[in-house]
Scaffold this motif. Structure first.
Motif, PDB file in Angstrom:
ATOM      1  N   ARG B   9     -67.757  57.342 -27.627  1.00 59.05           N
ATOM      2  CA  ARG B   9     -66.465  57.044 -28.251  1.00 59.05           C
ATOM      3  C   ARG B   9     -65.259  57.406 -27.404  1.00 59.05           C
ATOM      4  NH1 ARG B   9     -67.336  58.712 -34.540  1.00 59.05           N
ATOM      5  NH2 ARG B   9     -68.732  57.009 -35.042  1.00 59.05           N
ATOM      6  N   VAL B  10     -65.433  58.330 -26.458  1.00 58.27           N
ATOM      7  CA  VAL B  10     -64.270  58.748 -25.662  1.00 58.27           C
ATOM      8  C   VAL B  10     -64.478  58.435 -24.174  1.00 58.27           C
ATOM      9  CG1 VAL B  10     -62.730  60.655 -25.054  1.00 58.27           C
ATOM     10  CG2 VAL B  10     -63.766  60.568 -27.332  1.00 58.27           C
ATOM     11  N   ALA B  11     -65.521  59.041 -23.601  1.00 50.78           N
ATOM     12  CA  ALA B  11     -65.683  58.932 -22.148  1.00 50.78           C
ATOM     13  C   ALA B  11     -65.940  57.497 -21.699  1.00 50.78           C
ATOM     14  CB  ALA B  11     -66.824  59.839 -21.700  1.00 50.78           C
ATOM     15  N   LEU B  12     -66.847  56.814 -22.408  1.00 52.99           N
ATOM     16  CA  LEU B  12     -67.235  55.465 -21.981  1.00 52.99           C
ATOM     17  C   LEU B  12     -66.061  54.473 -22.036  1.00 52.99           C
ATOM     18  CD1 LEU B  12     -69.949  54.818 -20.882  1.00 52.99           C
ATOM     19  CD2 LEU B  12     -70.619  53.888 -23.087  1.00 52.99           C
ATOM     20  N   PRO B  13     -65.293  54.448 -23.173  1.00 57.53           N
ATOM     21  CA  PRO B  13     -64.154  53.529 -23.181  1.00 57.53           C
ATOM     22  C   PRO B  13     -63.151  53.818 -22.067  1.00 57.53           C
ATOM     23  CG  PRO B  13     -64.619  54.278 -25.406  1.00 57.53           C
ATOM     24  CD  PRO B  13     -65.492  55.067 -24.493  1.00 57.53           C
ATOM     25  N   VAL B  14     -62.897  55.117 -21.819  1.00 57.82           N
ATOM     26  CA  VAL B  14     -61.924  55.459 -20.760  1.00 57.82           C
ATOM     27  C   VAL B  14     -62.465  55.002 -19.402  1.00 57.82           C
ATOM     28  CG1 VAL B  14     -60.810  57.372 -19.535  1.00 57.82           C
ATOM     29  CG2 VAL B  14     -60.867  57.354 -22.029  1.00 57.82           C
ATOM     30  N   LEU B  15     -63.748  55.265 -19.170  1.00 56.09           N
ATOM     31  CA  LEU B  15     -64.351  54.842 -17.905  1.00 56.09           C
ATOM     32  C   LEU B  15     -64.294  53.331 -17.738  1.00 56.09           C
ATOM     33  CD1 LEU B  15     -67.526  57.080 -17.499  1.00 56.09           C
ATOM     34  CD2 LEU B  15     -65.512  56.996 -16.024  1.00 56.09           C
ATOM     35  N   MET B  16     -64.562  52.627 -18.845  1.00 55.88           N
ATOM     36  CA  MET B  16     -64.528  51.155 -18.806  1.00 55.88           C
ATOM     37  C   MET B  16     -63.131  50.660 -18.451  1.00 55.88           C
ATOM     38  SD  MET B  16     -67.298  49.359 -19.756  1.00 55.88           S
ATOM     39  CE  MET B  16     -66.955  48.031 -20.912  1.00 55.88           C
ATOM     40  N   LEU B  17     -62.116  51.327 -18.966  1.00 56.11           N
ATOM     41  CA  LEU B  17     -60.748  50.873 -18.714  1.00 56.11           C
ATOM     42  C   LEU B  17     -60.311  51.181 -17.282  1.00 56.11           C
ATOM     43  CD1 LEU B  17     -59.086  51.893 -22.094  1.00 56.11           C
ATOM     44  CD2 LEU B  17     -59.911  49.659 -21.391  1.00 56.11           C
ATOM     45  N   ILE B  18     -60.822  52.298 -16.757  1.00 53.96           N
ATOM     46  CA  ILE B  18     -60.425  52.659 -15.389  1.00 53.96           C
ATOM     47  C   ILE B  18     -61.267  51.913 -14.355  1.00 53.96           C
ATOM     48  CG2 ILE B  18     -60.278  54.607 -13.757  1.00 53.96           C
ATOM     49  CD1 ILE B  18     -59.672  56.415 -16.100  1.00 53.96           C
ATOM     50  N   ALA B  19     -62.478  51.517 -14.762  1.00 44.71           N
ATOM     51  CA  ALA B  19     -63.441  50.945 -13.809  1.00 44.71           C
ATOM     52  C   ALA B  19     -62.887  49.815 -12.934  1.00 44.71           C
ATOM     53  CB  ALA B  19     -64.691  50.479 -14.542  1.00 44.71           C
ATOM     54  N   PRO B  20     -62.189  48.788 -13.503  1.00 42.39           N
ATOM     55  CA  PRO B  20     -61.712  47.705 -12.634  1.00 42.39           C
ATOM     56  C   PRO B  20     -60.797  48.191 -11.513  1.00 42.39           C
ATOM     57  CG  PRO B  20     -61.517  47.077 -14.930  1.00 42.39           C
ATOM     58  CD  PRO B  20     -61.858  48.524 -14.915  1.00 42.39           C
ATOM     59  N   LEU B  21     -59.900  49.115 -11.873  1.00 40.28           N
ATOM     60  CA  LEU B  21     -58.969  49.645 -10.878  1.00 40.28           C
ATOM     61  C   LEU B  21     -59.719  50.490  -9.850  1.00 40.28           C
ATOM     62  CD1 LEU B  21     -55.963  49.755 -10.219  1.00 40.28           C
ATOM     63  CD2 LEU B  21     -55.794  51.805 -11.615  1.00 40.28           C
ATOM     64  N   ALA B  22     -60.640  51.327 -10.353  1.00 37.00           N
ATOM     65  CA  ALA B  22     -61.416  52.194  -9.464  1.00 37.00           C
ATOM     66  C   ALA B  22     -62.250  51.357  -8.498  1.00 37.00           C
ATOM     67  CB  ALA B  22     -62.323  53.099 -10.289  1.00 37.00           C
ATOM     68  N   PHE B  23     -62.783  50.251  -9.000  1.00 40.75           N
ATOM     69  CA  PHE B  23     -63.626  49.383  -8.169  1.00 40.75           C
ATOM     70  C   PHE B  23     -62.813  48.787  -7.014  1.00 40.75           C
ATOM     71  CE2 PHE B  23     -66.975  46.509  -7.229  1.00 40.75           C
ATOM     72  CZ  PHE B  23     -68.083  47.130  -7.763  1.00 40.75           C
ATOM     73  N   VAL B  24     -61.607  48.308  -7.352  1.00 45.45           N
ATOM     74  CA  VAL B  24     -60.747  47.709  -6.317  1.00 45.45           C
ATOM     75  C   VAL B  24     -60.388  48.759  -5.273  1.00 45.45           C
ATOM     76  CG1 VAL B  24     -58.482  46.692  -5.894  1.00 45.45           C
ATOM     77  CG2 VAL B  24     -59.831  45.925  -7.832  1.00 45.45           C
ATOM     78  N   LEU B  25     -60.059  49.973  -5.737  1.00 42.08           N
ATOM     79  CA  LEU B  25     -59.678  51.033  -4.796  1.00 42.08           C
ATOM     80  C   LEU B  25     -60.876  51.467  -3.954  1.00 42.08           C
ATOM     81  CD1 LEU B  25     -57.359  53.197  -7.082  1.00 42.08           C
ATOM     82  CD2 LEU B  25     -56.674  51.638  -5.271  1.00 42.08           C
ATOM     83  N   ALA B  26     -62.057  51.531  -4.589  1.00 40.16           N
ATOM     84  CA  ALA B  26     -63.262  51.980  -3.873  1.00 40.16           C
ATOM     85  C   ALA B  26     -63.651  51.017  -2.756  1.00 40.16           C
ATOM     86  CB  ALA B  26     -64.417  52.151  -4.848  1.00 40.16           C
ATOM     87  N   THR B  54     -54.061  48.710 -16.608  1.00 44.06           N
ATOM     88  CA  THR B  54     -54.921  49.883 -16.832  1.00 44.06           C
ATOM     89  C   THR B  54     -54.164  50.953 -17.620  1.00 44.06           C
ATOM     90  OG1 THR B  54     -55.968  49.403 -14.731  1.00 44.06           O
ATOM     91  CG2 THR B  54     -56.412  51.554 -15.671  1.00 44.06           C
ATOM     92  N   LEU B  55     -52.915  51.183 -17.227  1.00 41.42           N
ATOM     93  CA  LEU B  55     -52.122  52.202 -17.936  1.00 41.42           C
ATOM     94  C   LEU B  55     -51.913  51.815 -19.396  1.00 41.42           C
ATOM     95  CD1 LEU B  55     -49.414  53.204 -15.307  1.00 41.42           C
ATOM     96  CD2 LEU B  55     -51.248  54.616 -16.253  1.00 41.42           C
ATOM     97  N   LEU B  87     -57.777  40.204 -13.479  1.00 44.71           N
ATOM     98  CA  LEU B  87     -56.964  40.908 -12.478  1.00 44.71           C
ATOM     99  C   LEU B  87     -57.774  41.433 -11.291  1.00 44.71           C
ATOM    100  CD1 LEU B  87     -54.663  42.852 -14.966  1.00 44.71           C
ATOM    101  CD2 LEU B  87     -54.034  40.889 -13.588  1.00 44.71           C
ATOM    102  N   ALA B  88     -58.828  42.209 -11.593  1.00 44.06           N
ATOM    103  CA  ALA B  88     -59.558  42.837 -10.481  1.00 44.06           C
ATOM    104  C   ALA B  88     -60.294  41.822  -9.609  1.00 44.06           C
ATOM    105  CB  ALA B  88     -60.545  43.871 -11.028  1.00 44.06           C
ATOM    106  N   MET B  89     -61.000  40.870 -10.235  1.00 45.99           N
ATOM    107  CA  MET B  89     -61.775  39.893  -9.448  1.00 45.99           C
ATOM    108  C   MET B  89     -60.878  39.013  -8.572  1.00 45.99           C
ATOM    109  SD  MET B  89     -64.997  40.224  -9.551  1.00 45.99           S
ATOM    110  CE  MET B  89     -65.787  38.685  -9.177  1.00 45.99           C
ATOM    111  N   PRO B  90     -59.780  38.411  -9.128  1.00 38.84           N
ATOM    112  CA  PRO B  90     -58.913  37.624  -8.250  1.00 38.84           C
ATOM    113  C   PRO B  90     -58.324  38.452  -7.108  1.00 38.84           C
ATOM    114  CG  PRO B  90     -58.342  37.243 -10.545  1.00 38.84           C
ATOM    115  CD  PRO B  90     -59.332  38.363 -10.522  1.00 38.84           C
TER     116      PRO B  90
END
Lengths: 129, 282
Positions: B9-26, B54-55, B87-90
């Protein structure tokens, strides 16, 4: 390996067919060897599927390849193809040589250059030479 | 709140929301961006949109989590999809075109191997028995669980059965999906070295085995969940496990796909190195 030049005047279908014919003549492809699918070859070369399919069809018509449902396209080899007589083959070769030599002359190549090019190619097709 | 509840309920949704941005940065750790000047503006707009998106998504999650019901906060994680696909894929394909490019279109000289790749399939035909067995076992266990399903749960049981039937596309289409994958373009340039051919082979096998493994894991996970749910596991608990399984498998699939893309782009870089380019100019 098969190489095509997109900036060449020779149509792509002919380049692919010629490349495959060379691979068969040089022994790179042997009778019974399977060929890549049209999709694979077209993808690797970055050309249209129909271009490769047409080249395969041309070679099927000339008896060098055969397509079987479920087994794909295979090299037939010269035994199943109608073999021309030696005199006929020599006459055809002479005609084609004339074309090649005309091109060479117009390109300003010297006879030594042509001779060297031919000698470079011969070991590709006659391994024992 | 249990640890599992916190995760779902907390960690997974937050991770999911940050994931696209984190992926692009990684991606910057593996490749430097290759944005063409004309596309810089578009890339910048997308980058800023991704940051802002993301914000905003995190703020929505915070509000939903703090002031609204729990379930709504969990639903916010589906904002992952617009963030990822719009956003992330394009942005990734704009900055790292070679990772997503299957063919080097700018080459005038093109070379191809004359070996049919589908004959070198790393997944033998007999291996496709496993997905079929997993699917059929799930189906058989669902029929067996029908006795356990009480009258009021019969509708739910029928839904599980329908979904399990629908999963047949995985073992049925899996072999052709893998065959298609093996035929993806592998452009070459003269002179062809055995290293390049071997590298192409490795990346092809990696993707094919990755796809096969994911198909098996998906069938196992979802069949197990259907059966457990039909046998009396409560709906919300099954839903949470389903969410975790779906996300883990989805992320695993993305990692396999992008790793293979990076691998291929490195091979393309070697194939299309400067000596070849200058050879073609001549």
């Amino acid at each position: 390996m098969l190489t095509v030049r997109l900036d060449s005047d020779v149509p792509l279908t002919e380049q692919i067919a010629a490349g495959l014919r060379t691979a068969i003549a040089s022994g790179e492809l042997r009778p019974g060897d399977p060929l890549p699918t049209v999709r694979q070859l077209a993808g690797d070369l970055g050309v249209n599927l129909n271009t490769v399919a047409r080249a395969y069809r041309d070679l099927e018509k000339s008896g060098l390849l055969t397509s079987t449902r479920g087994r794909g396209t295979q090299v037939v080899g010269q035994t199943e193809a109608p073999r021309p007589s030696r005199a006929h083959a020599q006459r055809r070769l002479s005609e084609r040589l004339q074309e090649v030599l005309t091109d060479a002359r117009l390109a300003g190549l010297a006879p030594e250059d042509v001779r060297r090019l031919v000698e470079q190619q011969i070991p590709r097709f006659w391994k024992t030479v | 709140m249990t640890q599992f509840d916190f995760l779902v309920r907390v960690a997974l949704p937050v991770l999911m929301l940050i994931a696209p941005l984190a992926f692009v940065l990684a991606m910057r750790l593996f490749l430097s961006p290759m944005v063409a000047p004309a596309q810089v503006r578009r890339a910048r707009i997308l980058t800023w949109s991704l940051w802002c998106g993301t914000l905003v998504a995190l703020v929505i999650f915070g509000v939903a989590h703090q002031y609204l019901r729990w379930n709504l906060a969990v639903q916010v994680m589906f904002l992952f999809f617009p963030l990822w696909f719009a956003l992330a894929m394009p942005l990734l394909s704009l900055q790292y075109p070679k990772v997503f490019q299957t063919h080097l279109h700018d080459r005038p000289i093109r070379t191809a191997a004359l070996v049919p790749r589908e004959l070198e399939n790393p997944i033998p035909r007999v291996a496709w028995l496993l997905p079929w067995v997993l699917w059929a076992t799930g189906l058989a266990l669902l029929f067996w669980a029908r006795q356990a399903a009480q009258a009021e749960n019969l509708l739910q049981w029928r839904i599980h059965l329908a979904v399990q039937f629908a999963l047949v596309f995985l073992p049925a289409l899996g072999p052709s999906m893998v065959r298609r994958l093996l035929q993806e373009p592998e452009p070459l340039s003269e002179p062809v070295t055995s290293d390049v051919l071997e590298d192409y082979r490795s990346v092809r096998f990696f993707r094919a085995i990755g796809m096969y493994t994911l198909i098996c894991l998906m069938l196992f996970a979802f069949s197990a969940l259907h059966v457990a749910s039909a046998c009396g596991m409560s709906g919300p608990v099954a839903g949470r496990w389903g969410t975790v399984a779906g996300i883990v498998l989805g992320v695993a699939g993305t990692v396999v796909g992008v790793t293979a893309g990076l691998w291929r782009s490195r091979i393309h870089g070697r194939v299309w190195s400067e000596p070849n380019r200058s050879q073609e100019r001549r």
